[in-house]
Design an enzyme around this catalytic site. Structure first.
Site, PDB file in Angstrom:
ATOM      1  CG  HIS A   1      -0.214   0.423   2.490  1.00 23.13           C
ATOM      2  ND1 HIS A   1       0.497  -0.480   3.239  1.00 23.13           N
ATOM      3  CD2 HIS A   1      -0.083   1.619   3.128  1.00 23.13           C
ATOM      4  CE1 HIS A   1       1.020   0.125   4.283  1.00 23.13           C
ATOM      5  NE2 HIS A   1       0.697   1.404   4.239  1.00 23.13           N
TER       6      HIS A   1
HETATM    7  C1  UD1 Z   1      -1.996   6.135   5.114  1.00 20.98           C
HETATM    8  C2  UD1 Z   1      -0.720   6.693   5.712  1.00 20.98           C
HETATM    9  C3  UD1 Z   1       0.358   5.619   5.716  1.00 20.98           C
HETATM   10  C4  UD1 Z   1      -0.124   4.365   6.397  1.00 20.98           C
HETATM   11  C5  UD1 Z   1      -1.437   3.908   5.790  1.00 20.98           C
HETATM   12  C6  UD1 Z   1      -1.984   2.763   6.582  1.00 20.98           C
HETATM   13  C7  UD1 Z   1      -0.281   9.089   5.342  1.00 20.98           C
HETATM   14  C8  UD1 Z   1       0.561  10.041   4.587  1.00 20.98           C
HETATM   15  N1  UD1 Z   1      -0.201   7.808   4.932  1.00 20.98           N
HETATM   16  O1  UD1 Z   1      -1.732   5.809   3.777  1.00 20.98           O
HETATM   17  O2  UD1 Z   1       1.491   6.084   6.430  1.00 20.98           O
HETATM   18  O3  UD1 Z   1       0.835   3.343   6.261  1.00 20.98           O
HETATM   19  O4  UD1 Z   1      -2.386   4.988   5.852  1.00 20.98           O
HETATM   20  O5  UD1 Z   1      -2.869   1.976   5.839  1.00 20.98           O
HETATM   21  O6  UD1 Z   1      -0.956   9.450   6.256  1.00 20.98           O
HETATM   22  N2  UD1 Z   1      -9.006   4.992   0.803  1.00 20.98           N
HETATM   23  C9  UD1 Z   1     -10.231   4.399   0.627  1.00 20.98           C
HETATM   24  N3  UD1 Z   1     -10.855   3.914   1.748  1.00 20.98           N
HETATM   25  C10 UD1 Z   1     -10.313   3.985   2.981  1.00 20.98           C
HETATM   26  C11 UD1 Z   1      -9.054   4.578   3.117  1.00 20.98           C
HETATM   27  C12 UD1 Z   1      -8.399   5.090   2.016  1.00 20.98           C
HETATM   28  O7  UD1 Z   1     -10.773   4.318  -0.476  1.00 20.98           O
HETATM   29  O8  UD1 Z   1     -10.942   3.528   3.957  1.00 20.98           O
HETATM   30  C13 UD1 Z   1      -8.339   5.594  -0.384  1.00 20.98           C
HETATM   31  C14 UD1 Z   1      -8.388   7.110  -0.290  1.00 20.98           C
HETATM   32  O9  UD1 Z   1      -9.535   7.599  -0.879  1.00 20.98           O
HETATM   33  C15 UD1 Z   1      -7.134   7.515  -1.033  1.00 20.98           C
HETATM   34  C16 UD1 Z   1      -6.195   6.322  -0.859  1.00 20.98           C
HETATM   35  O10 UD1 Z   1      -6.969   5.241  -0.383  1.00 20.98           O
HETATM   36  O11 UD1 Z   1      -7.402   7.682  -2.367  1.00 20.98           O
HETATM   37  C17 UD1 Z   1      -5.068   6.608   0.096  1.00 20.98           C
HETATM   38  O12 UD1 Z   1      -5.546   6.928   1.390  1.00 20.98           O
HETATM   39  P1  UD1 Z   1      -4.695   7.872   2.366  1.00 20.98           P
HETATM   40  O13 UD1 Z   1      -5.334   7.882   3.711  1.00 20.98           O
HETATM   41  O14 UD1 Z   1      -4.405   9.157   1.716  1.00 20.98           O
HETATM   42  O15 UD1 Z   1      -3.289   7.154   2.469  1.00 20.98           O
HETATM   43  P2  UD1 Z   1      -2.892   5.644   2.722  1.00 20.98           P
HETATM   44  O16 UD1 Z   1      -2.252   5.118   1.495  1.00 20.98           O
HETATM   45  O17 UD1 Z   1      -4.032   4.892   3.281  1.00 20.98           O
HETATM   46  N1  UDP Z   2      -3.994  -5.037   8.742  1.00 22.75           N
HETATM   47  C1  UDP Z   2      -5.306  -5.458   8.935  1.00 22.75           C
HETATM   48  N2  UDP Z   2      -6.024  -5.821   7.835  1.00 22.75           N
HETATM   49  C2  UDP Z   2      -5.519  -5.811   6.569  1.00 22.75           C
HETATM   50  C3  UDP Z   2      -4.176  -5.377   6.391  1.00 22.75           C
HETATM   51  C4  UDP Z   2      -3.449  -4.974   7.498  1.00 22.75           C
HETATM   52  O1  UDP Z   2      -5.786  -5.495  10.063  1.00 22.75           O
HETATM   53  O2  UDP Z   2      -6.241  -6.159   5.630  1.00 22.75           O
HETATM   54  C5  UDP Z   2      -3.215  -4.632   9.920  1.00 22.75           C
HETATM   55  C6  UDP Z   2      -1.847  -5.255  10.040  1.00 22.75           C
HETATM   56  O3  UDP Z   2      -1.933  -6.523  10.665  1.00 22.75           O
HETATM   57  C7  UDP Z   2      -1.113  -4.238  10.899  1.00 22.75           C
HETATM   58  C8  UDP Z   2      -1.712  -2.933  10.448  1.00 22.75           C
HETATM   59  O4  UDP Z   2      -2.937  -3.257   9.792  1.00 22.75           O
HETATM   60  O5  UDP Z   2      -1.423  -4.405  12.266  1.00 22.75           O
HETATM   61  C9  UDP Z   2      -0.759  -2.289   9.497  1.00 22.75           C
HETATM   62  O6  UDP Z   2      -1.387  -1.278   8.811  1.00 22.75           O
HETATM   63  P1  UDP Z   2      -0.920  -0.785   7.401  1.00 22.75           P
HETATM   64  O7  UDP Z   2      -0.126  -1.839   6.732  1.00 22.75           O
HETATM   65  O8  UDP Z   2      -2.118  -0.272   6.734  1.00 22.75           O
HETATM   66  O9  UDP Z   2      -0.030   0.480   7.795  1.00 22.75           O
HETATM   67  P2  UDP Z   2       1.476   0.677   8.285  1.00 22.75           P
HETATM   68  O10 UDP Z   2       1.741  -0.200   9.444  1.00 22.75           O
HETATM   69  O11 UDP Z   2       2.361   0.383   7.115  1.00 22.75           O
HETATM   70  O12 UDP Z   2       1.523   2.121   8.593  1.00 22.75           O
END
Ligand code: UD1
Ligand code: UDP
Length: 338
Positions: free
Chosen positions: A208
């Site tokens: 991601h």
């Molecule tokens: C964010 C964090 C990242 C973290 C990740 C965990 C920042 C800069 N990044 O990244 O550090 O590792 O969360 O998962 O804060 N979206 C959906 N549904 C959701 C959530 C997101 O469709 O429930 C879509 C959003 O519309 C957007 C994209 O996913 O287009 C990215 O979401 P965003 O929260 O900006 O960043 P992440 O990649 O999730």
């Molecule tokens: N995780 C979850 N469901 C999923 C994918 C990840 O519960 O489908 C959990 C994972 O086990 C970990 C946390 O989400 O505890 C990590 O989140 P993510 O990878 O989104 O973010 P990061 O840790 O890289 O910031």
């Protein structure tokens, strides 16, 4: 004492689950949870509050799907309003997302003390949005809860010894969460059956990170490597919505099993029963270690350098050849150790 906790993204719900449970045992502390709305799909947000029994947020700001500046800016403005109303003694922030930075900055400008959980981690890659969020949050936090000695060393190297902030070696809150929910996952998760997965005979992968998803070449390389590996060992991927969107935009073909993002209990079941873990997630790298699984990290750096130094984690970037050859080496190592 009144604490306002700021959460917004999946890993923060997981971290908050452990600390909010501990806080609730202290009658003298009132905790108010603010959900920025950064993650909003039911399986990226509600499922964690329900399954992990995290107290419901008093405020839901519904700010998401924006550019970094717009998201952080709107969160800053909305969190400031909450803090002016609630007047907490402390603001608690987790990790390194835009929600983290907005929460810390809003609090600090109002002269409210900030506590940062998972402080001091560094990738030393200033192009990562998370690295910028971490550095700025650490600098304006009053209490820095560090998960590792490396995190403390990073802060000391940045001159934190001359600041008034308090640095604490707290250990890793993700470990608390993993320990606490493992028994519940064993009891409740049905995910292996649902996807006909054989214990210790599939690879769990997640992708991601912005540096991988938003770069078509890196994303294609990773997917092609996973397609190739799937020919010898089944690969399953709970797909982050960001990755899903970009795979569709680029029309990249997938041969392995994908599923919607899963709740934490299913995720623990998937991790603890996997043969190996492939990921670019911060949290999952550690969970793989907690459950004794080797992890191949599809990034160029990691904040969890101890795992690489200890031989539990290999950094392979988005290089197809490196992913495939490291996988082969690990298969040999695992069979020798078995
Ligand atoms: C964010 C964090 C990242 C973290 C990740 C965990 C920042 C800069 N990044 O990244 O550090 O590792 O969360 O998962 O804060 N979206 C959906 N549904 C959701 C959530 C997101 O469709 O429930 C879509 C959003 O519309 C957007 C994209 O996913 O287009 C990215 O979401 P965003 O929260 O900006 O960043 P992440 O990649 O999730
Ligand atoms: N995780 C979850 N469901 C999923 C994918 C990840 O519960 O489908 C959990 C994972 O086990 C970990 C946390 O989400 O505890 C990590 O989140 P993510 O990878 O989104 O973010 P990061 O840790 O890289 O910031």
């Amino acid at each position: 004492m009144k604490i306002v906790t700021i959460v917004g993204a999946r890993p923060q719900f997981i971290k908050a689950s452990a600390l909010s449970r501990a806080i609730s045992q202290h009658k003298s502390i009132e905790e108010i949870i603010v959900h920025t709305g950064q993650h909003f799909d039911a399986n990226m947000s509600d499922i964690f509050f329900d399954e992990m029994e995290i107290p419901k947020p008093k405020y839901h700001l519904d700010i998401n799907s924006l550019s970094h500046g717009a998201m952080t800016g709107r969160m800053l403005e909305a969190i400031e309003k909450v803090l002016i109303t609630e007047k907490p003694d402390f603001v608690l922030v987790y990790g390194d997302t835009n929600s983290t930075l907005a929460g810390a900055l809003a609090a600090k400008k109002l002269h409210i003390k900030v506590a940062h959980v998972e402080a001091g981690l560094r990738s030393f890659n200033m192009e990562m949005p998370e690295e910028i969020n971490r550095i700025l949050t650490d600098r304006i936090s009053d209490i820095l809860f560090c998960p590792t000695q490396t995190a403390i060393n990073n802060l000391q190297n940045e001159g934190f010894g001359q600041f008034t902030s308090q640095i604490v070696l707290s250990g890793d809150i993700m470990y608390d969460a993993a320990l606490f929910y493992k028994a519940k996952a064993d009891e409740k998760s049905n995910i292996l059956k649902e996807f006909a997965l054989d214990k210790d005979n599939y690879i769990l992968a997640t992708i991601h990170r912005q540096e991988n998803t938003d770069d078509k070449l890196r994303l294609t390389n990773i997917i092609q490597a996973l397609n190739e590996i799937n020919k010898t060992k089944r690969v399953i991927v709970p797909l982050h919505p960001r990755t899903k969107k970009l795979l569709e935009i680029h029309g990249i073909e997938i041969d392995f099993t994908i599923m919607d993002p899963v709740g934490y209990l299913d995720m623990i079941a998937l991790t603890s029963n996997a043969f190996m873990v492939f990921t670019d997630s911060g949290g999952l790298q550690k969970e793989a270690f907690f459950f004794g699984k080797y992890c191949l990290t599809m990034r160029d750096q990691t904040e969890w350098v101890e795992l690489v130094e200890g031989g539990f984690n290999s950094l392979v970037g988005a290089d197809q050849k490196a992913i495939l050859s490291t996988f082969t080496i690990w298969i040999l190592k695992i069979s020798i150790l078995a």
